[in-house]
Design a protein around this motif. Structure first.
Motif, PDB file in Angstrom:
ATOM      1  N   PHE A 101     -22.506  -7.645 -35.703  1.00 33.08           N
ATOM      2  CA  PHE A 101     -23.796  -7.097 -35.253  1.00 33.08           C
ATOM      3  C   PHE A 101     -23.765  -6.741 -33.760  1.00 33.08           C
ATOM      4  N   ARG A 102     -24.690  -5.864 -33.386  1.00 36.23           N
ATOM      5  CA  ARG A 102     -24.815  -5.471 -31.979  1.00 36.23           C
ATOM      6  C   ARG A 102     -26.279  -5.214 -31.639  1.00 36.23           C
TER       7      ARG A 102
ATOM      8  N   PHE B  37     -31.449  -4.628 -33.723  1.00 32.62           N
ATOM      9  CA  PHE B  37     -29.992  -4.735 -33.769  1.00 32.62           C
ATOM     10  C   PHE B  37     -29.431  -3.873 -34.898  1.00 32.62           C
ATOM     11  N   VAL B  38     -28.127  -3.610 -34.816  1.00 36.96           N
ATOM     12  CA  VAL B  38     -27.481  -2.777 -35.840  1.00 36.96           C
ATOM     13  C   VAL B  38     -26.214  -3.480 -36.328  1.00 36.96           C
ATOM     14  N   LEU B  39     -25.723  -3.023 -37.455  1.00 37.35           N
ATOM     15  CA  LEU B  39     -24.411  -3.461 -37.937  1.00 37.35           C
ATOM     16  C   LEU B  39     -23.360  -2.517 -37.373  1.00 37.35           C
ATOM     17  N   GLU B  40     -22.268  -3.056 -36.870  1.00 36.76           N
ATOM     18  CA  GLU B  40     -21.197  -2.187 -36.357  1.00 36.76           C
ATOM     19  C   GLU B  40     -20.719  -1.250 -37.470  1.00 36.76           C
ATOM     20  N   ASN B  41     -20.650  -1.761 -38.678  1.00 34.80           N
ATOM     21  CA  ASN B  41     -20.262  -0.943 -39.835  1.00 34.80           C
ATOM     22  C   ASN B  41     -21.519  -0.615 -40.645  1.00 34.80           C
TER      23      ASN B  41
ATOM     24  N   GLY C 261     -33.707   3.195 -37.143  1.00 34.32           N
ATOM     25  CA  GLY C 261     -32.730   2.673 -38.102  1.00 34.32           C
ATOM     26  C   GLY C 261     -32.333   1.251 -37.763  1.00 34.32           C
ATOM     27  N   GLY C 262     -31.264   0.784 -38.371  1.00 33.95           N
ATOM     28  CA  GLY C 262     -30.806  -0.583 -38.113  1.00 33.95           C
ATOM     29  C   GLY C 262     -31.831  -1.612 -38.565  1.00 33.95           C
ATOM     30  N   PHE C 263     -31.935  -2.674 -37.788  1.00 30.42           N
ATOM     31  CA  PHE C 263     -32.808  -3.792 -38.178  1.00 30.42           C
ATOM     32  C   PHE C 263     -33.735  -4.161 -37.034  1.00 30.42           C
TER      33      PHE C 263
ATOM     34  N   LEU D 171     -18.542 -13.458 -45.595  1.00 28.79           N
ATOM     35  CA  LEU D 171     -18.203 -12.585 -46.721  1.00 28.79           C
ATOM     36  C   LEU D 171     -17.560 -11.270 -46.290  1.00 28.79           C
ATOM     37  N   HIS D 172     -18.107 -10.689 -45.217  1.00 29.72           N
ATOM     38  CA  HIS D 172     -17.704  -9.309 -44.863  1.00 29.72           C
ATOM     39  C   HIS D 172     -16.964  -9.194 -43.538  1.00 29.72           C
ATOM     40  N   GLY D 173     -16.849 -10.289 -42.796  1.00 33.02           N
ATOM     41  CA  GLY D 173     -16.272 -10.214 -41.447  1.00 33.02           C
ATOM     42  C   GLY D 173     -14.756 -10.057 -41.472  1.00 33.02           C
TER      43      GLY D 173
END
Ligand code: PMP
Length: 355
Positions: free
Chosen positions: A279-280, A295-299, A325-327, A353-355
């Protein structure tokens, strides 16, 4: 099961406020009438209005030089009412453009006076609060949006000027201490930190509340001040819920106590955003909002999966504003640290799970 509600507004309110507000719909204080059918001139409602007005003053430390109004028309009506009442052909006002809502305030206010755009953070998609600009002394007022609900930024220091401020505090009212002496008008739509949608808290310095020109009676602050905010039928029920929320806030220890709580919650979430590689945060660190955490997801491709993980954990309202967008996690006064922890746990599990 009650959800963890991170919605930006209408938003979470304290659980005891929901309970009392629900009871008042059926029978207000056992008098055999619903609050919804009671006259706004009744002794009961006059007492509610007076307590609401006094509580706003107590919580913000306002002296008798301020009047507290509960008006209709949303914070959006204050975009033009402020300018309509404070400006005339000869006066100008300074505006700081920090996002969606300040842009709307500028658009409406410029119909009623000459505006000076002091600074804008539009160049970087409103991801910071502008600083270091000149403010001419002859401005009638400087308008700021103290917390930017959509971008997730917040003024942590007022711009350096002797000119009084007009502030849209819709999304951070009563969340932290302010210095009332710096303001001529503070306004806030109720539906974030205060109550349900339907009323707007407007705090007006008494000595400026005489419109500089002939304007409609309903839009003149002096009308509402003279009639103690009951010139026409006020939004009785939203004002009651605001009063309950302010009563709750006083029981929590007032603005000082809630601001420590708010800092604590924001730190928990921003620390996770900063330490989690997935996250960023989108706003400059020093300008981050303690109310709306964006915040957003890098992916970006993981966005749908993250929203699903949030839903599975009973989290509501985390999706970012459609324009950004994002969160966005809105963590207003009534949000508990436990709910913020639930979100942090989801972020950590998601990374496993996804890192
Ligand atoms: N100002 C800010 C900072 C807001 O967040 C909002 C609503 N989200 C508004 C103004 C507009 O409020 P209303 O819908 O009550 O007109």
């Amino acid at each position: 099961m009650k959800k963890h509600n991170f919605s930006a507004g209408p938003a979470i309110l304290p659980a005891p406020v929901f309970q009392q507000a629900a009871e008042a719909v059926l029978d207000y204080n056992g008098i055999g009438l619903s609050l919804l059918e009671m006259s706004h001139r009744s002794g009961e409602f006059v007492a509610i209005m007076e307590e609401a007005q006094q509580s706003a003053k107590d919580l913000l430390g306002l002296g008798d030089d301020f009047d507290v109004l509960f008006l209709s028309g949303g914070a959006s009506s204050q975009f033009f009412m402020t300018a309509m009442n404070l400006l005339d052909e000869n006066a100008s006002a300074g505006y700081v453009d920090t996002g969606t809502w300040s842009k709307k305030a500028i658009k409406e206010a410029q119909k009623f006076g000459s505006l000076n755009l002091l600074a804008s953070s539009a160049d970087k998609n409103y991801s910071y609060i502008p600083k270091g600009y000149e403010i001419p002394d002859n401005m009638r007022y400087v308008h700021i949006t103290s917390n930017n609900t959509v971008a997730g930024s917040q003024f942590h220091n007022l711009p350096d000027t002797k000119v009084p401020f007009v502030a849209d505090m819709s999304s951070d009212i009563f969340s932290r201490k302010i210095d009332p002496s710096r303001y001529d008008i503070i306004y806030a739509g109720a539906q974030k930190n205060l109550g349900p949608a339907g009323t707007t808290l407007v705090i007006v310095r008494k000595d400026i509340a005489k419109a500089q020109r002939d304007i409609p009676t309903m839009l003149d602050y002096s009308t509402h001040i003279a009639k103690k905010s009951a010139f026409n039928t006020p939004p009785v029920y939203p004002i009651y819920v605001c009063m309950l929320t302010m009563r709750w806030l006083k029981e929590q220890g007032g603005v000082d106590a809630i601001s420590r709580h708010n800092e604590d919650k924001a730190r928990l979430l921003y620390d996770e955003i900063d330490n989690n590689p997935l996250f960023r945060g989108v706003v400059a660190k020093e300008d981050r909002s303690l109310m709306n955490v964006t915040f957003v997801l890098e992916n970006e491709e993981l966005q749908g999966a993250f929203l699903e993980a949030c839903a599975a954990a009973n989290i509501n309202g985390i999706k970012g504003h459609r324009s950004v967008g994002g969160f966005r996690a809105s963590i207003y006064n009534a949000m508990t640290k436990d709910s913020v922890q639930v979100l942090v746990d989801v972020m950590q599990d998601f990374t496993k799970l996804h890192g």
